[in-house]
Enzyme design. Sequence first.
Site, short mmCIF file in Angstrom:
data_model
loop_
_atom_site.label_atom_id
_atom_site.label_comp_id
_atom_site.label_asym_id
_atom_site.label_seq_id
_atom_site.Cartn_x
_atom_site.Cartn_y
_atom_site.Cartn_z
N GLY A 1 0.83 -1.20 0.00
CA GLY A 1 0.00 0.00 0.00
C GLY A 1 0.86 1.24 0.00
O GLY A 1 2.09 1.17 0.09
N SER B 1 -0.54 4.38 5.05
CA SER B 1 -1.86 3.77 4.84
C SER B 1 -2.28 2.84 5.97
O SER B 1 -3.44 2.49 6.09
CB SER B 1 -1.86 2.98 3.53
OG SER B 1 -0.93 1.92 3.60
N ALA C 1 13.65 -5.87 10.77
CA ALA C 1 13.69 -4.45 10.43
C ALA C 1 14.77 -4.23 9.37
O ALA C 1 15.93 -4.55 9.59
CB ALA C 1 14.00 -3.63 11.68
N ALA D 1 15.46 -1.23 7.97
CA ALA D 1 15.94 0.15 7.95
C ALA D 1 17.35 0.26 8.50
O ALA D 1 17.72 -0.41 9.45
CB ALA D 1 15.01 1.04 8.78
N HIS E 1 7.88 2.67 15.32
CA HIS E 1 7.68 1.25 15.03
C HIS E 1 8.09 0.39 16.23
O HIS E 1 7.40 -0.56 16.59
CB HIS E 1 8.47 0.83 13.79
CG HIS E 1 7.79 1.15 12.50
ND1 HIS E 1 7.27 0.18 11.69
CD2 HIS E 1 7.55 2.34 11.90
CE1 HIS E 1 6.72 0.75 10.63
NE2 HIS E 1 6.89 2.06 10.74
N ARG E 2 9.21 0.72 16.85
CA ARG E 2 9.69 -0.04 18.02
C ARG E 2 8.67 -0.01 19.15
O ARG E 2 8.40 -1.04 19.78
CB ARG E 2 11.01 0.53 18.52
CG ARG E 2 12.20 0.11 17.75
CD ARG E 2 13.47 0.59 18.44
NE ARG E 2 14.60 0.27 17.62
CZ ARG E 2 15.57 1.12 17.28
NH1 ARG E 2 15.55 2.36 17.71
NH2 ARG E 2 16.55 0.74 16.49
N ARG E 3 8.15 1.17 19.45
CA ARG E 3 7.21 1.32 20.56
C ARG E 3 5.92 0.53 20.32
O ARG E 3 5.27 0.10 21.27
CB ARG E 3 6.87 2.79 20.79
CG ARG E 3 7.97 3.57 21.48
CD ARG E 3 7.49 4.93 21.94
NE ARG E 3 6.83 5.70 20.91
CZ ARG E 3 7.41 6.58 20.11
NH1 ARG E 3 8.71 6.79 20.20
NH2 ARG E 3 6.73 7.24 19.21
N ARG F 1 5.62 -2.37 18.79
CA ARG F 1 5.82 -3.83 18.83
C ARG F 1 5.74 -4.36 20.26
O ARG F 1 6.28 -3.74 21.18
CB ARG F 1 7.18 -4.20 18.25
CG ARG F 1 7.30 -3.96 16.78
CD ARG F 1 8.52 -4.64 16.19
NE ARG F 1 9.80 -4.11 16.63
CZ ARG F 1 10.47 -3.16 16.00
NH1 ARG F 1 10.00 -2.60 14.91
NH2 ARG F 1 11.64 -2.76 16.46
#
Length: 180
Positions: A9, A13, A34, A36, A52-54, A56
């Site tokens: 997507g 999104s 990850a 990145a 993103h870490r927070r 998970r």
Amino acid sequence: MPKHILVTGPSRSGKSEWAERLAHRCNKPIIYVATALENLDDSEWQQRIEKHRRRRPSHWQTLSVPYDLCLTIEQANPPHCLLIDSLGTWVANGLEQDEESWEAIATRLLTSIQQASVDLIFVAEETGWGVVPAYPLGRLFRDRLGYLTRQLGVMVDTTYLVTGGHALNLTLLGNPVDKF
């Protein structure tokens, strides 16, 4: 049989959140892959990574794999589920590869996925919905990611398109182009 899923997507999104929800539902140990590269000089990029870490769960294992995604998939063992976020970032990390090297890496990735013994959930950005990039590196990125996303889309068990905050199961709604 392991399940393989593609979640694709546009930016912002909700595709990563949808992929995380799917991973949670699989009821297996999750390895978050990850792709990145961290850049401490780019605070905005670091904030995105931290967001993103927070999000998970703490019991998910996280691997930083900016380059050798094939090896990570090949070495994964059941009963794990790998959530790979994101294919676009991984492609961007290898843009300096010449065409021959890139084709070998892409072929190895697709083979690794076909032979994987674990569940795989891929997050991939859709980049080709706008204007053609005005610079060669942008076009190269768009073409490489588009190629991989198309190959994965017809190879995996389920493909989702996440747009406007909704997830659509393309496997149920669509017909693979390559199978006409």
